[in-house]
Motif scaffolding. Structure first.
Motif, PDB file in Angstrom:
ATOM      1  N   THR A  92       5.877 -12.278  -6.221  1.00 27.09           N
ATOM      2  CA  THR A  92       4.959 -11.252  -6.715  1.00 27.09           C
ATOM      3  C   THR A  92       4.199 -10.642  -5.545  1.00 27.09           C
ATOM      4  N   VAL A  93       4.174  -9.301  -5.497  1.00 26.96           N
ATOM      5  CA  VAL A  93       3.517  -8.579  -4.403  1.00 26.96           C
ATOM      6  C   VAL A  93       2.399  -7.720  -4.984  1.00 26.96           C
ATOM      7  N   ASP A  94       1.165  -7.908  -4.483  1.00 22.46           N
ATOM      8  CA  ASP A  94       0.011  -7.111  -4.904  1.00 22.46           C
ATOM      9  C   ASP A  94      -0.537  -6.355  -3.704  1.00 22.46           C
ATOM     10  N   ILE A  95      -0.891  -5.071  -3.924  1.00 24.06           N
ATOM     11  CA  ILE A  95      -1.444  -4.218  -2.878  1.00 24.06           C
ATOM     12  C   ILE A  95      -2.908  -3.938  -3.201  1.00 24.06           C
ATOM     13  N   PHE A  96      -3.786  -4.039  -2.177  1.00 22.50           N
ATOM     14  CA  PHE A  96      -5.210  -3.820  -2.360  1.00 22.50           C
ATOM     15  C   PHE A  96      -5.718  -2.812  -1.331  1.00 22.50           C
ATOM     16  N   ALA A  97      -6.616  -1.940  -1.779  1.00 23.38           N
ATOM     17  CA  ALA A  97      -7.275  -0.995  -0.872  1.00 23.38           C
ATOM     18  C   ALA A  97      -8.634  -0.636  -1.466  1.00 23.38           C
ATOM     19  N   ASP A  98      -9.637  -0.501  -0.631  1.00 24.63           N
ATOM     20  CA  ASP A  98     -11.005  -0.149  -1.069  1.00 24.63           C
ATOM     21  C   ASP A  98     -11.519  -1.098  -2.142  1.00 24.63           C
ATOM     22  N   GLY A  99     -11.130  -2.369  -2.066  1.00 25.10           N
ATOM     23  CA  GLY A  99     -11.601  -3.353  -3.039  1.00 25.10           C
ATOM     24  C   GLY A  99     -10.928  -3.275  -4.394  1.00 25.10           C
ATOM     25  N   ASN A 100      -9.793  -2.533  -4.485  1.00 25.17           N
ATOM     26  CA  ASN A 100      -9.074  -2.389  -5.759  1.00 25.17           C
ATOM     27  C   ASN A 100      -7.626  -2.842  -5.612  1.00 25.17           C
ATOM     28  N   ASN A 101      -7.089  -3.353  -6.713  1.00 23.81           N
ATOM     29  CA  ASN A 101      -5.653  -3.642  -6.766  1.00 23.81           C
ATOM     30  C   ASN A 101      -4.950  -2.338  -7.147  1.00 23.81           C
ATOM     31  N   ILE A 102      -4.222  -1.754  -6.198  1.00 25.01           N
ATOM     32  CA  ILE A 102      -3.655  -0.421  -6.413  1.00 25.01           C
ATOM     33  C   ILE A 102      -2.162  -0.459  -6.732  1.00 25.01           C
TER      34      ILE A 102
END
Length: 306
Positions: A287-297
């Motif tokens: 499972t791959v999760d991407i995060f930016a600016d404190g959000n899961n995008i």
């Protein structure tokens, strides 16, 4: 002096010299015996100290494992899937604790092996703690939001509350509109030549590709993009325990990070996990999760075969 007296004197002197030599030999042998006895007791004491140290280390490991079992007992969640995973992980800790308890005299190699196993089990437990805390926080937030909705319905005739609620909704819409989105998110294994592979033994890296979508309301400039990659056994791929970033009210670990410059337009991004020096990939779904600016995008999954 007569010949007889002279012979008697010589005999007396010879016997005295012999007694002296015998005494010296006795003294020498006594000294050797004392040294041997001292060395024996010193070695015995040293052996006792070593065994005491190993037993103390074994006791310390048992205490750590016992604390881990208790920590698992304190982890509560409403997710049946997560509860099953917690039970399996706790069982592994109990099995190791039972195994160590049956060892009467542990060796240096055994202690070192047990230490490595404890470290691995502790990392797994910490990962579950983060997941359970996140789930519980989300449940609490949902319950709080539900209670807020009930209060809003009960006070619907209050004009000021209506205005405040509308303002809050507008703020949430603006925040949501400014949230980045990872479009076309894909992840796959590659070998040393950069070719796609789906075999866990041949893959040396994981490549994650996506595009930060166009967003005129999002803040522009330098941004850190974080990737979390979880193995099929729920273990997070991690280079260092100090690799952390802020998500909601937590600081959670990440697998890989890249800084990009975002100007509001579509921006292709590639991020890699290099498995060199790490445990080999295992078959199953990642499972791959991407995060930016404190959000899961963005979230995606991919699999390795045997």
């Amino acid at each position: 002096m007569s010949d007889s007296a002279k012979n008697k004197k010589k005999f007396s002197l010879g016997e005295t010299d012999k007694e002296r030599r015998n005494n010296l030999i006795v003294i020498f042998l006594s000294v050797i015996l004392i040294v041997v006895v001292v060395l024996f007791f010193m070695q015995r004491d040293e052996h006792k100290q070593i065994m005491h140290s190993l037993n103390s280390e074994k006791d310390s490991i048992q205490v750590e494992l016992t604390e881990m079992v208790q920590n698992y007992d304190s982890l509560k969640t409403e997710s049946d899937t997560m509860n099953t995973q917690l039970f399996v992980a706790q069982t592994k800790v109990k099995d190791l604790l039972l195994e160590i308890g049956q060892v009467k005299k542990a060796s240096y190699d055994q202690i070192e092996q047990y230490r490595e196993q404890v470290g691995s089990l502790r990392r797994i437990m910490r990962n579950y703690i983060v997941q359970v805390d996140s789930l519980n926080r989300r449940n609490q937030e949902l319950m709080a939001e539900n209670e807020q909705v009930k209060q809003d319905f009960a006070q619907v005739e209050n004009k000021n509350q209506k205005l405040e609620k509308e303002k809050e909704r507008l703020s949430q819409r603006v925040e949501k509109a400014a949230t980045l989105e990872a479009q076309g998110l894909t992840a796959f294994g590659i070998n040393s030549r950069g070719n796609d592979v789906n075999n866990s033994r041949k893959a040396e890296k994981i490549q994650v590709n996506f595009t930060l979508g166009k967003n005129i309301t999002a803040k522009r400039g330098a941004k850190n993009i974080y990737v979390r990659i979880q193995r099929p056994d729920q273990i997070l791929l991690l280079k260092s325990k100090n690799d952390l970033f802020r998500f909601e009210d937590l600081r959670i670990p990440y697998s890989a990070m890249r800084e990009v410059t975002y100007e509001g337009n579509d921006l292709p991004v590639n991020i890699f996990w290099d498995n060199n020096g790490e445990d080999p990939f295992i078959p199953g779904e990642y499972t791959v999760d991407i995060f930016a600016d404190g959000n899961n995008i963005g979230t995606t999954r991919f699999s390795f075969k045997k």
